[in-house]
Design a protein around this motif. Structure first.
Motif, mmCIF file in Angstrom:
data_model
loop_
_atom_site.group_PDB
_atom_site.id
_atom_site.type_symbol
_atom_site.label_atom_id
_atom_site.label_comp_id
_atom_site.label_asym_id
_atom_site.label_seq_id
_atom_site.Cartn_x
_atom_site.Cartn_y
_atom_site.Cartn_z
ATOM 1 N N ARG A 218 110.544 42.157 42.066
ATOM 2 C CA ARG A 218 109.699 41.107 42.644
ATOM 3 C C ARG A 218 110.210 39.748 42.213
ATOM 4 O O ARG A 218 110.394 39.499 41.023
ATOM 5 C CB ARG A 218 108.251 41.265 42.191
ATOM 6 N N PRO A 219 110.432 38.799 43.142
ATOM 7 C CA PRO A 219 110.818 37.447 42.740
ATOM 8 C C PRO A 219 109.673 36.814 41.955
ATOM 9 O O PRO A 219 108.530 36.825 42.407
ATOM 10 C CB PRO A 219 111.068 36.728 44.066
ATOM 11 N N GLN A 220 109.990 36.262 40.774
ATOM 12 C CA GLN A 220 108.933 35.720 39.928
ATOM 13 C C GLN A 220 109.518 34.916 38.782
ATOM 14 O O GLN A 220 110.632 35.169 38.329
ATOM 15 C CB GLN A 220 108.074 36.851 39.346
ATOM 16 N N LYS A 221 108.733 33.941 38.328
ATOM 17 C CA LYS A 221 109.055 33.262 37.082
ATOM 18 C C LYS A 221 108.371 34.029 35.960
ATOM 19 O O LYS A 221 107.398 34.768 36.195
ATOM 20 C CB LYS A 221 108.610 31.802 37.111
ATOM 21 N N VAL A 222 108.851 33.872 34.729
ATOM 22 C CA VAL A 222 108.361 34.672 33.608
ATOM 23 C C VAL A 222 107.810 33.757 32.526
ATOM 24 O O VAL A 222 108.410 32.729 32.195
ATOM 25 C CB VAL A 222 109.478 35.558 33.021
#
Length: 382
Positions: A218-222
């Motif tokens: 899933r494209p995402q910032k962490v």
């Protein structure tokens, strides 16, 4: 400098025995055109280029065709790192030749610092346990976990120091293929380390101007950090990703690091739909035409020919890949086909199911199987 970050291509992947090559080929076409039209200077591919250590030949051909077209652009440098699905040796085999075309490939862990001109990259592939520590007899899980996480932290700290020494005031970028705590997972990802040993916090990447991650789809910032990101897979690899908007990340280093998401066109729509038995045909009317669908039907009692009925109700407008039954708890045990198919299970899950069937209790045997499986996977991907 404009840099495009992508990951988790999984060339050669299949979904319920359906080939995905045409979808991956369409993505490669789009990516080449995007690199040209968006005037990109560099491409970062953060692991899991292939879906298996020994990928099918058509997947390998697609990969090399993409690299040839990339070299023909003559304007884009590339850094490619290995993931847990990749064979490090297989990726590394043509690396000296590819280096002549400004394509830098790193299947194994090492110092791996790449100077792109206006940025310096720590090209860290998937770190296998043997890259991080020496096993010893009598270790408990907590000790192993602490050693693995400490070693990952030290590896990135060393790479950061090397990049900063080489970069001066230029931006430094990390690549990684691992699980970062707080990120959202999907059904299609294989555990990297037994018991999630290798999961680390986003603070491991402190000091890097951007961290280009792979492994989670899933494209995402962490950790709330815009500069620590999973690009996600460009093609949905399981029905758990059916609602995801696939994308790549663009990093612009002019006057500070700026981040932009570019959506990836969808060639094949995956759909998850829940329907009632009474209104089966009407409920299926919402499924997009020519999509691949996973259909869950709410039932009061098992129906042996449910699969056929769903496919007939679809009427050829879309292809039904999976049919699942949503039964009341009192009826679940009577339904013979409620669980996942054997082809959908990982070896570890198959072994656990076998233990249940044979009424074998305790985790000792499961732990031994996990160790043997990990050793086998390490040998395959070496």
């Amino acid at each position: 400098m404009r840099i495009l970050h992508t990951a988790d291509w999984h060339l050669g992947a299949r979904l319920v025995e359906r080939d995905r090559l045409s979808e991956h080929a369409a993505f490669c076409d789009w990516l080449i055109e995007t690199l040209r039209s968006e005037k990109m200077d560099a491409l970062l591919l953060s692991g899991d280029v292939f879906d298996a250590a020994n990928p099918p030949q058509d997947a390998v051909s697609l990969y090399f065709d993409f690299l040839k077209r990339l070299a023909d652009l003559r304007t884009v440098k590339a850094v490619i790192t290995g993931g847990n699905h990749d064979s490090a040796s297989h990726l590394n085999a043509p690396r000296e030749l590819l280096k002549r075309f400004e394509v830098h490939v790193f299947g194994h862990a090492g110092e791996n610092v790449v100077d792109l001109g206006d940025a310096v990259v720590a090209a860290v592939p998937f770190l296998r346990e043997r890259d991080l520590r020496q096993a010893a007899a009598g270790e408990v899980m907590a000790e192993v976990q602490a050693q693995v996480r400490t070693a990952i932290r030290e590896h990135y700290a060393a790479r950061h120091a090397a990049c900063r020494a080489a970069a001066g005031k230029r931006p430094v970028i990390a690549m990684g293929h691992l699980t970062v705590l707080g990120a959202t997972t999907c059904d299609s990802e294989r555990d990297i380390h037994i018991g999630n040993l290798g999961a680390v916090g986003a603070d491991v990447f402190a000091g890097f101007d951007y961290t280009a991650l792979g492994h989670l789809h899933r494209p995402q910032k962490v950790g709330g950090q815009e500069s620590v990101r999973y690009s996600g897979s460009p093609v949905a690899l399981s029905f758990s990703e059916a609602g995801d908007k696939k994308s790549v990340v663009v990093i612009d280093t002019q006057g500070g690091v700026k981040i932009e998401m570019l959506p990836v066109p969808v060639k094949r729509v995956l759909t998850r739909v829940n329907v009632s038995r009474a209104a089966l045909s009407a409920d299926l009317g919402s499924v997009p035409q020519e999509s691949w669908a996973e259909v869950t039907v709410k039932l009061e009692a098992p129906e042996a020919d449910l699969d056929r009925q769903v496919r007939e109700a679809a009427g050829g407008r879309f292809e039904v890949l999976k049919v699942l039954a949503d039964l009341p708890p009192s009826q679940t045990s009577a339904w013979q086909h409620h669980g996942p198919a054997l082809s959908e299970l990982q070896p570890r899950e198959v072994f656990r199911e076998l233990m249940k069937e044979k009424q074998i209790e305790g985790e000792e045997l499961g732990a031994v199987f996990d160790e043997l499986l990990a050793l086998r996977e390490q040998k395959i991907t070496a």
